[in-house]
Design a protein around this motif. Structure first.
Motif, PDB file in Angstrom:
ATOM      1  N   HIS A   1      46.966  18.097  -9.503  1.00  0.00           N
ATOM      2  CA  HIS A   1      47.169  17.895 -10.699  1.00  0.00           C
ATOM      3  C   HIS A   1      46.423  16.724 -11.575  1.00  0.00           C
ATOM      4  CE1 HIS A   1      49.758  18.948 -14.204  1.00  0.00           C
ATOM      5  NE2 HIS A   1      49.791  17.585 -14.511  1.00  0.00           N
ATOM      6  N   SER A   2      46.613  15.639 -10.715  1.00  0.00           N
ATOM      7  CA  SER A   2      45.894  14.437 -11.593  1.00  0.00           C
ATOM      8  C   SER A   2      44.261  14.604 -11.502  1.00  0.00           C
ATOM      9  CB  SER A   2      46.280  13.133 -10.509  1.00  0.00           C
ATOM     10  OG  SER A   2      47.793  12.970 -10.751  1.00  0.00           O
ATOM     11  N   ILE A   3      43.940  15.219 -10.697  1.00  0.00           N
ATOM     12  CA  ILE A   3      42.290  15.285 -10.470  1.00  0.00           C
ATOM     13  C   ILE A   3      41.934  16.215 -11.712  1.00  0.00           C
ATOM     14  CG2 ILE A   3      40.448  16.451  -9.482  1.00  0.00           C
ATOM     15  CD1 ILE A   3      41.729  15.539  -6.775  1.00  0.00           C
ATOM     16  N   LYS A   4      42.667  17.254 -12.235  1.00  0.00           N
ATOM     17  CA  LYS A   4      42.589  18.047 -13.168  1.00  0.00           C
ATOM     18  C   LYS A   4      42.905  17.110 -14.588  1.00  0.00           C
ATOM     19  CE  LYS A   4      45.416  21.579 -11.836  1.00  0.00           C
ATOM     20  NZ  LYS A   4      46.119  22.730 -12.001  1.00  0.00           N
ATOM     21  N   ILE A   5      43.797  16.335 -14.657  1.00  0.00           N
ATOM     22  CA  ILE A   5      43.881  15.434 -15.734  1.00  0.00           C
ATOM     23  C   ILE A   5      42.415  14.608 -15.869  1.00  0.00           C
ATOM     24  CG2 ILE A   5      44.927  13.525 -16.999  1.00  0.00           C
ATOM     25  CD1 ILE A   5      46.876  16.092 -17.078  1.00  0.00           C
ATOM     26  N   ILE A   6      42.262  13.757 -14.786  1.00  0.00           N
ATOM     27  CA  ILE A   6      40.644  13.101 -14.813  1.00  0.00           C
ATOM     28  C   ILE A   6      39.713  14.109 -15.287  1.00  0.00           C
ATOM     29  CG2 ILE A   6      39.218  12.045 -13.551  1.00  0.00           C
ATOM     30  CD1 ILE A   6      41.363  10.251 -13.962  1.00  0.00           C
ATOM     31  N   PHE A   7      39.489  15.320 -14.685  1.00  0.00           N
ATOM     32  CA  PHE A   7      38.479  15.938 -15.025  1.00  0.00           C
ATOM     33  C   PHE A   7      38.204  16.452 -16.752  1.00  0.00           C
ATOM     34  CE2 PHE A   7      36.679  20.000 -15.635  1.00  0.00           C
ATOM     35  CZ  PHE A   7      35.210  20.038 -15.441  1.00  0.00           C
ATOM     36  N   TRP A   8      39.422  16.849 -16.952  1.00  0.00           N
ATOM     37  CA  TRP A   8      39.282  17.326 -18.547  1.00  0.00           C
ATOM     38  C   TRP A   8      39.353  15.928 -19.486  1.00  0.00           C
ATOM     39  CZ3 TRP A   8      37.732  21.910 -19.226  1.00  0.00           C
ATOM     40  CH2 TRP A   8      38.074  22.663 -18.467  1.00  0.00           C
ATOM     41  N   SER A   9      40.020  15.103 -19.168  1.00  0.00           N
ATOM     42  CA  SER A   9      40.057  13.608 -19.916  1.00  0.00           C
ATOM     43  C   SER A   9      38.327  13.244 -19.895  1.00  0.00           C
ATOM     44  CB  SER A   9      40.677  12.701 -19.449  1.00  0.00           C
ATOM     45  OG  SER A   9      42.041  13.055 -19.258  1.00  0.00           O
ATOM     46  N   PHE A  10      37.715  13.318 -18.909  1.00  0.00           N
ATOM     47  CA  PHE A  10      36.337  12.410 -18.849  1.00  0.00           C
ATOM     48  C   PHE A  10      35.322  13.443 -19.636  1.00  0.00           C
ATOM     49  CE2 PHE A  10      32.785  10.520 -16.563  1.00  0.00           C
ATOM     50  CZ  PHE A  10      32.845   9.345 -17.266  1.00  0.00           C
ATOM     51  N   LEU A  11      35.569  14.838 -19.104  1.00  0.00           N
ATOM     52  CA  LEU A  11      34.635  15.762 -19.910  1.00  0.00           C
ATOM     53  C   LEU A  11      34.778  15.430 -21.361  1.00  0.00           C
ATOM     54  CD1 LEU A  11      32.792  17.939 -19.675  1.00  0.00           C
ATOM     55  CD2 LEU A  11      34.739  19.557 -19.630  1.00  0.00           C
TER      56      LEU A  11
END
Length: 321
Positions: free
Chosen positions: A126-136
């Motif tokens: 779940h945290s990885i998905k947050i990081i991905f969308w945030s950084f994108l």
């Protein structure tokens, strides 16, 4: 290679020595941790009660200070009663390396004690998905703005003074506002990470863009290149290796903002896992989760570094990572 070569200023190291030093950089803190955990006379300020004797308030598996244990031991001996027994240990918040290693393994193989709690890998994903969308999202805005700021002085003067001001505003301060606007789920978390990385991203990439050789820009403009082609055909290819390296660094910043971001709104992700485990004093699981973040972040960076060497073989600085 002589001893002097180890410490020569800015002298390069062989691949073998780089690997040895890299391994020791991890072994050294592990060694310190092991000494503190396994050698009793180094620290061990607590006593783990194995037999409470005749002391009313002591219980088996209870942690007490050494001084308290010594007082109770003395009192019981003076009164001729059964003395308490215990073994020197560190506080519960500092588990030994083997306990953390066991927690690291069982977190992936054993269901959580509380039925409503997610597994470690579920929280981490779940945290990885947050990081991905945030950084994108941050990159989609920050990279183009940084490049045009670095290429054109008027745009830089229009944008960068406000960005310089805004980057000093702490991202967590916008937490309540983000919840009010975006709700309680993942929206505010993504917003906090974007706020924390976007403004730094604009400034860093703008500074990187300014380092491009001006003669390249002059040559392109002399040949009648349009502003759009100047950016896409000259500026971006010229700064791409450095821009890629900037993005790697900024991705690390995004991870640091993750913990703060996940404290906002609905509890979820690796931060919720850590806080829940800390609440039940499962500090071995807390350390395991924190280390998992570090391993994942470092692993991702190493993969990106390797990819960078493939993408930009002419850039010698990529080979120094």
């Amino acid at each position: 290679m002589s001893k002097a070569r180890w410490f020569s200023v800015r002298a390069g190291l062989s691949q073998r020595r780089r690997m040895i030093l890299g391994v020791f950089s991890f072994l050294l803190p592990l060694l310190i941790w092991s000494v503190v955990s396994y050698v009793p006379f180094v620290w061990h300020p607590k006593v783990l009660i194995t037999n409470p004797g005749d002391v009313d308030y002591l219980q088996v598996d209870m942690y007490v200070d050494k001084a308290v244990f010594a007082d109770e031991l003395k009192n019981m001996r003076t009164e001729g009663k059964a003395v308490p027994e215990g073994i020197p240990v560190n506080p519960v918040y500092l588990p030994a390396p083997d306990q953390v290693a066991k927690a690291f393994y069982t977190a992936f193989t054993t269901a959580p004690e509380q039925k409503d709690m997610p597994w470690l890998h579920e929280s981490l994903w779940h945290s990885i998905k947050i990081i991905f969308w945030s950084f994108l999202l941050s990159s989609l805005i920050g990279v183009p703005l940084g490049i045009v700021c670095g290429a054109y002085v008027p745009i830089s003067r229009l944008i960068e003074p406000f960005v310089e001001f805004f980057r000093y505003l702490p991202a967590p301060a916008f937490g309540a506002l983000a919840v009010a606007i975006l709700g309680i789920y993942d929206g505010p978390k993504i917003a906090i990470i974007v706020i924390g990385t976007l403004f730094q991203q604009i400034l860093i990439i703008a500074n990187t863009t300014r380092k491009i050789d001006f003669t390249l820009l002059e040559a392109a403009m002399t040949l009648g290149t349009t502003p759009f082609k100047l950016i896409t055909k000259v500026v971006i290819p010229g700064v791409l290796p450095d821009l890629y390296r900037d993005q790697r660094i900024l991705l690390g910043w995004a991870w640091t903002y993750l913990i703060v971001a996940e404290l906002i709104g609905t509890s979820s992700g690796i931060t919720w896992f850590i806080t829940q485990q800390a609440r039940y004093q499962h500090f071995d699981n807390v350390y395991a989760a924190i280390m998992m973040i570090g391993i994942l972040g470092l692993g991702m960076d190493l993969l990106l570094a390797r990819l960078g060497r493939k993408l930009f073989p002419w850039d010698q600085s990529q080979n120094k990572n």
